[in-house]
Design a protein around this motif. Structure first.
Motif, PDB file in Angstrom:
ATOM      1  N   ASP A  18      63.886  -6.716  -4.688  1.00  0.00           N
ATOM      2  CA  ASP A  18      65.151  -7.299  -4.488  1.00  0.00           C
ATOM      3  C   ASP A  18      65.534  -7.758  -2.873  1.00  0.00           C
ATOM      4  O   ASP A  18      64.753  -6.909  -2.129  1.00  0.00           O
ATOM      5  CB  ASP A  18      66.260  -6.273  -4.917  1.00  0.00           C
ATOM      6  CG  ASP A  18      67.720  -7.084  -5.033  1.00  0.00           C
ATOM      7  OD1 ASP A  18      67.948  -7.551  -4.061  1.00  0.00           O
ATOM      8  OD2 ASP A  18      68.218  -6.953  -6.045  1.00  0.00           O
ATOM      9  N   ASP A  19      65.926  -8.820  -2.668  1.00  0.00           N
ATOM     10  CA  ASP A  19      65.946  -9.210  -1.179  1.00  0.00           C
ATOM     11  C   ASP A  19      66.855  -8.247  -0.495  1.00  0.00           C
ATOM     12  O   ASP A  19      66.946  -8.201   0.751  1.00  0.00           O
ATOM     13  CB  ASP A  19      66.173 -10.559  -1.014  1.00  0.00           C
ATOM     14  CG  ASP A  19      67.362 -11.247  -1.633  1.00  0.00           C
ATOM     15  OD1 ASP A  19      67.666 -10.731  -2.704  1.00  0.00           O
ATOM     16  OD2 ASP A  19      67.934 -11.990  -1.120  1.00  0.00           O
ATOM     17  N   GLU A  20      68.045  -7.685  -1.358  1.00  0.00           N
ATOM     18  CA  GLU A  20      68.997  -6.917  -0.664  1.00  0.00           C
ATOM     19  C   GLU A  20      68.650  -5.402  -0.873  1.00  0.00           C
ATOM     20  O   GLU A  20      68.391  -4.815  -1.627  1.00  0.00           O
ATOM     21  CB  GLU A  20      70.428  -6.984  -1.756  1.00  0.00           C
ATOM     22  CG  GLU A  20      70.778  -8.371  -1.671  1.00  0.00           C
ATOM     23  CD  GLU A  20      71.572  -8.882  -0.509  1.00  0.00           C
ATOM     24  OE1 GLU A  20      72.332  -7.710   0.547  1.00  0.00           O
ATOM     25  OE2 GLU A  20      71.626 -10.112  -0.073  1.00  0.00           O
ATOM     26  N   ARG A  21      68.613  -5.027   0.560  1.00  0.00           N
ATOM     27  CA  ARG A  21      68.235  -3.504   0.770  1.00  0.00           C
ATOM     28  C   ARG A  21      69.153  -2.514  -0.041  1.00  0.00           C
ATOM     29  O   ARG A  21      68.550  -1.584  -0.444  1.00  0.00           O
ATOM     30  CB  ARG A  21      68.168  -3.363   2.168  1.00  0.00           C
ATOM     31  CG  ARG A  21      67.750  -1.816   2.777  1.00  0.00           C
ATOM     32  CD  ARG A  21      67.899  -1.467   3.978  1.00  0.00           C
ATOM     33  NE  ARG A  21      66.981  -0.456   4.379  1.00  0.00           N
ATOM     34  CZ  ARG A  21      66.757  -0.125   5.659  1.00  0.00           C
ATOM     35  NH1 ARG A  21      66.807  -1.017   6.657  1.00  0.00           N
ATOM     36  NH2 ARG A  21      65.911   0.751   5.970  1.00  0.00           N
ATOM     37  N   PHE A  22      70.168  -2.621  -0.211  1.00  0.00           N
ATOM     38  CA  PHE A  22      71.294  -1.766  -0.787  1.00  0.00           C
ATOM     39  C   PHE A  22      70.656  -1.937  -2.349  1.00  0.00           C
ATOM     40  O   PHE A  22      70.970  -0.724  -2.930  1.00  0.00           O
ATOM     41  CB  PHE A  22      73.022  -2.306  -0.780  1.00  0.00           C
ATOM     42  CG  PHE A  22      73.936  -1.578  -1.518  1.00  0.00           C
ATOM     43  CD1 PHE A  22      74.082  -0.348  -1.056  1.00  0.00           C
ATOM     44  CD2 PHE A  22      74.138  -2.176  -2.786  1.00  0.00           C
ATOM     45  CE1 PHE A  22      75.084   0.326  -1.982  1.00  0.00           C
ATOM     46  CE2 PHE A  22      74.810  -1.186  -3.578  1.00  0.00           C
ATOM     47  CZ  PHE A  22      75.589  -0.078  -3.097  1.00  0.00           C
ATOM     48  N   ASN A  23      70.553  -2.857  -2.799  1.00  0.00           N
ATOM     49  CA  ASN A  23      70.037  -2.834  -4.325  1.00  0.00           C
ATOM     50  C   ASN A  23      68.804  -2.229  -4.286  1.00  0.00           C
ATOM     51  O   ASN A  23      68.743  -1.467  -5.489  1.00  0.00           O
ATOM     52  CB  ASN A  23      69.992  -4.176  -4.845  1.00  0.00           C
ATOM     53  CG  ASN A  23      71.493  -5.033  -4.844  1.00  0.00           C
ATOM     54  OD1 ASN A  23      72.487  -4.481  -4.852  1.00  0.00           O
ATOM     55  ND2 ASN A  23      71.168  -6.281  -4.720  1.00  0.00           N
ATOM     56  N   ARG A  24      67.957  -2.268  -3.740  1.00  0.00           N
ATOM     57  CA  ARG A  24      66.734  -1.663  -3.796  1.00  0.00           C
ATOM     58  C   ARG A  24      66.834  -0.239  -3.669  1.00  0.00           C
ATOM     59  O   ARG A  24      66.354   0.727  -4.457  1.00  0.00           O
ATOM     60  CB  ARG A  24      65.644  -2.005  -2.640  1.00  0.00           C
ATOM     61  CG  ARG A  24      64.962  -3.396  -2.867  1.00  0.00           C
ATOM     62  CD  ARG A  24      63.821  -3.609  -2.010  1.00  0.00           C
ATOM     63  NE  ARG A  24      64.116  -3.404  -0.539  1.00  0.00           N
ATOM     64  CZ  ARG A  24      64.495  -4.330   0.285  1.00  0.00           C
ATOM     65  NH1 ARG A  24      64.738  -5.458  -0.050  1.00  0.00           N
ATOM     66  NH2 ARG A  24      64.649  -3.921   1.512  1.00  0.00           N
ATOM     67  N   GLN A  25      67.882   0.293  -2.676  1.00  0.00           N
ATOM     68  CA  GLN A  25      68.025   1.499  -2.640  1.00  0.00           C
ATOM     69  C   GLN A  25      68.938   2.343  -3.777  1.00  0.00           C
ATOM     70  O   GLN A  25      68.662   3.424  -4.065  1.00  0.00           O
ATOM     71  CB  GLN A  25      68.845   1.730  -1.223  1.00  0.00           C
ATOM     72  CG  GLN A  25      68.162   1.646   0.050  1.00  0.00           C
ATOM     73  CD  GLN A  25      68.820   1.859   1.300  1.00  0.00           C
ATOM     74  OE1 GLN A  25      69.985   1.526   1.322  1.00  0.00           O
ATOM     75  NE2 GLN A  25      68.220   2.136   2.316  1.00  0.00           N
ATOM     76  N   THR A  28      66.606   2.572  -6.772  1.00  0.00           N
ATOM     77  CA  THR A  28      65.430   3.692  -6.502  1.00  0.00           C
ATOM     78  C   THR A  28      66.198   5.218  -6.563  1.00  0.00           C
ATOM     79  O   THR A  28      65.779   6.057  -7.396  1.00  0.00           O
ATOM     80  CB  THR A  28      65.051   3.738  -4.991  1.00  0.00           C
ATOM     81  OG1 THR A  28      64.164   2.525  -4.712  1.00  0.00           O
ATOM     82  CG2 THR A  28      64.072   4.915  -4.539  1.00  0.00           C
ATOM     83  N   THR A  39      59.235  -0.445  -3.451  1.00  0.00           N
ATOM     84  CA  THR A  39      59.975  -1.626  -3.357  1.00  0.00           C
ATOM     85  C   THR A  39      59.279  -2.802  -2.612  1.00  0.00           C
ATOM     86  O   THR A  39      58.429  -2.496  -2.010  1.00  0.00           O
ATOM     87  CB  THR A  39      61.388  -1.132  -2.801  1.00  0.00           C
ATOM     88  OG1 THR A  39      60.995  -0.634  -1.314  1.00  0.00           O
ATOM     89  CG2 THR A  39      61.948  -0.059  -3.724  1.00  0.00           C
ATOM     90  N   GLY A  41      60.932  -6.582  -0.772  1.00  0.00           N
ATOM     91  CA  GLY A  41      62.289  -7.377  -0.243  1.00  0.00           C
ATOM     92  C   GLY A  41      61.943  -8.810  -0.694  1.00  0.00           C
ATOM     93  O   GLY A  41      62.787  -9.623  -0.415  1.00  0.00           O
ATOM     94  N   GLU A  45      55.833 -10.512  -0.923  1.00  0.00           N
ATOM     95  CA  GLU A  45      55.640  -8.964  -1.046  1.00  0.00           C
ATOM     96  C   GLU A  45      55.188  -8.381  -2.282  1.00  0.00           C
ATOM     97  O   GLU A  45      54.476  -7.497  -2.572  1.00  0.00           O
ATOM     98  CB  GLU A  45      56.719  -8.249  -0.206  1.00  0.00           C
ATOM     99  CG  GLU A  45      56.495  -6.856   0.284  1.00  0.00           C
ATOM    100  CD  GLU A  45      57.758  -6.167   0.720  1.00  0.00           C
ATOM    101  OE1 GLU A  45      57.861  -4.928   1.019  1.00  0.00           O
ATOM    102  OE2 GLU A  45      58.739  -6.962   1.110  1.00  0.00           O
TER     103      GLU A  45
END
Length: 180
Positions: A18-25, A28, A39, A41, A45
């Motif tokens: 996911d390109d949104e850091r918040f969504n990845r966190q 997770t 993860t 982004g 990658e």
């Protein structure tokens, strides 16, 4: 009696793209007890991460800046080395046509944002269990249950793979022992 095909299971590997850091966190945190989380982004990658260490499951956003998730899924499913990795789309695109497109490309599920944490965990667990069962079935189909050695089916599969490779490269399947 020890079953050589039923060795201890490693924790499943899950890749969140996911390109949104918040969504990845957030994902997770939600899935931290389900396996080893990595993860990415972006698409490039993610494809590199899959190439280096193939995960057991990929959670993939559709909207990514460098290449959309549909194209990433298409590339994964067209590659023999990655075609059996289950992909779950997690996206804000709440459109039945887009969902059908993702499933047609080979995704196993399609979850829209905002998502329910309990539902995501349940769907991830289901896909990981199905992947584990498919892996076990494949091991039993291509290996002798007593010795753990490759069986005739494995030999036939390898032979076909090598034959196709030689055909693509215009090479002989075997070398001439006389060197002629």
């Amino acid at each position: 009696m020890c079953d050589p095909l039923n060795s201890p299971q490693l924790p499943p590997r899950i890749l969140i793209v996911d390109d949104e850091r918040f969504n990845r966190q957030l994902l997770t945190t939600v899935l931290q007890d389900e396996g080893i989380i990595s993860t990415a982004g972006g698409s490039a990658e993610a494809l590199e991460a899959v190439r280096m260490n193939p995960p057991d499951l990929i959670l993939l956003d559709v909207r990514l800046p460098d290449m959309d998730g549909f194209e990433v899924c298409r590339r994964l499913k067209s590659n023999q080395a990655t075609q059996d990795i289950p992909v779950i789309f997690i996206t804000a695109m709440n459109n039945p046509e887009e969902e059908a497109r993702g499933l047609h490309l080979g995704a196993v599920d399609y979850i829209t944002k905002p998502f329910n944490h309990t539902v995501v965990k349940a769907r991830v667990r289901t896909q990981l269990r199905l992947k584990q069962q498919a892996n076990l079935l494949s091991r039993y189909a291509f290996h002798d249950a007593l010795t753990g050695l490759a069986n005739r089916r494995a030999f036939d599969r390898l032979g076909e793979h090598e034959w196709n490779s030689c055909q693509r490269q215009s090479l002989p399947l075997a070398a001439d022992p006389a060197g002629c």
